[in-house]
Scaffold this motif. Structure first.
Motif, short mmCIF file in Angstrom:
data_model
loop_
_atom_site.label_atom_id
_atom_site.label_comp_id
_atom_site.label_asym_id
_atom_site.label_seq_id
_atom_site.Cartn_x
_atom_site.Cartn_y
_atom_site.Cartn_z
N ALA A 115 0.82 -1.22 0.00
CA ALA A 115 0.00 0.00 0.00
C ALA A 115 0.85 1.26 0.00
N LEU A 118 0.35 4.10 -2.57
CA LEU A 118 -0.87 4.90 -2.50
C LEU A 118 -0.89 5.86 -1.32
N VAL A 121 -1.84 9.46 -2.08
CA VAL A 121 -3.28 9.62 -2.31
C VAL A 121 -4.00 9.74 -0.98
N TYR A 122 -3.63 8.88 -0.02
CA TYR A 122 -4.26 8.94 1.30
C TYR A 122 -3.94 10.26 2.00
N GLY A 242 -1.37 0.68 -7.86
CA GLY A 242 -1.69 1.86 -8.66
C GLY A 242 -2.71 1.57 -9.74
N ALA A 245 -6.12 0.91 -8.13
CA ALA A 245 -6.65 2.18 -7.62
C ALA A 245 -7.20 3.04 -8.74
N ALA A 250 -8.60 4.07 -4.52
CA ALA A 250 -7.48 3.71 -3.65
C ALA A 250 -7.92 2.84 -2.48
#
Length: 285
Positions: A115, A118, A121-122, A242, A245, A250
């Protein structure tokens, strides 16, 4: 460099000290992984030349320290290079179910559970914490791993190593799911710390079994194959995260990956009973 270093370590330590050496080595890597970017940024603030010059000096120091080790006797058998010797590592892994199970477990668990790619993004869209928050998210798994490595260096794992391995891989997948659905920053950081801690336990067990179960004459080749698997799982795992997502979001990508890791732990526990029933971290007698 890595296969050579991995093959060298068991020849420098007594057999009983190899698990502790692996935990200390993993801890040092995690500390460097956390502190390196911070130190690099501060040094680059002085000047780019100073930052890269410091890196070059540290690499030179590392080379000098390795040179001080000297020649280490190894039980290698002199043999002409051939297709048989070229693929000796693959052949050994295929025959030894404990080694095959340990390496392939890491490959598929990380392939599904990654993870890290990502996190931006978070930080930006889900947790809304910005660059400083992203730094905390990136550091959290390392902090958990270092804390666990300190524990393992002191106490180690005395029994039921195989069961603990699969439980920790499943726990890594579970906390990946927790991180995936969390919208509360403290819970997200806690989940990432637990991911790092449980991953450290699985790394500790897998690497110890790999080093102790592999004969010295093929250890370098087996470690080379292991490094290919590790690199593939990390890079392809981030690529998978990726792509998924981009298709479904995501959160879904992380949760599905975590659930997949739990499923892998269950399947591998069934398919590799030799690994599941391994008790003490010891190799062949």
């Amino acid at each position: 460099m890595n296969p050579a270093a991995d093959a060298l370590a068991p020849n420098l330590l007594p057999k009983v000290a190899i698990p502790h050496g692996i935990s200390l080595n993993s801890m040092s890597w995690q500390i460097a992984n956390i502190c390196g970017p911070v130190a690099g940024g501060l040094l680059y603030g002085i000047s780019g030349s100073f930052a890269y010059g410091t890196a070059l000096a540290l690499i030179g120091l590392a080379v000098a320290l390795v040179a001080l080790i000297g020649r280490v006797p190894q039980l290698n058998h002199a043999a002409e290079t051939s297709l048989e010797t070229l693929f000796a590592g693959f052949d050994f892994i295929r025959k030894e179910k404990i080694v095959l199970g340990a390496i392939s477990l890491d490959l598929f668990a990380v392939l599904l559970g990654g993870a890290v790619a990502l996190m931006p993004v978070y930080a930006r869209d889900i947790l809304e914490v910005g660059p400083w928050g992203l730094g905390l998210l990136r550091a959290a798994p390392g902090i958990g791993a270092v804390a666990m490595a300190l524990y393992l260096a002191k106490y180690g794992i005395k029994d039921r190593a195989g069961v603990i391995l699969f439980v920790c891989v499943a726990a890594f997948g579970f906390f990946t799911c927790v991180f995936g659905v969390s919208v509360w920053v403290p819970l997200s950081i806690f989940a990432l710390m637990m991911m790092g801690a449980f991953d450290m336990v699985s790394v500790y067990i897998r690497e110890t079994l790999l080093q102790l179960w592999t004969p010295d004459e093929v250890r370098g080749r087996v470690n080379a194959v292991n490094r290919v698997f590790i690199g593939a799982s990390n890079e392809l795992g981030e690529f998978r995260a990726g792509v998924v997502a981009a298709w479904i979001g995501a959160v879904s990508a992380v949760v599905i990956g975590g659930a997949g890791t739990i499923a892998v732990a269950g399947l591998w526990a069934r398919w590799f009973p030799e690994l599941r029933t391994a008790r003490r971290l010891a190799g062949r007698e």
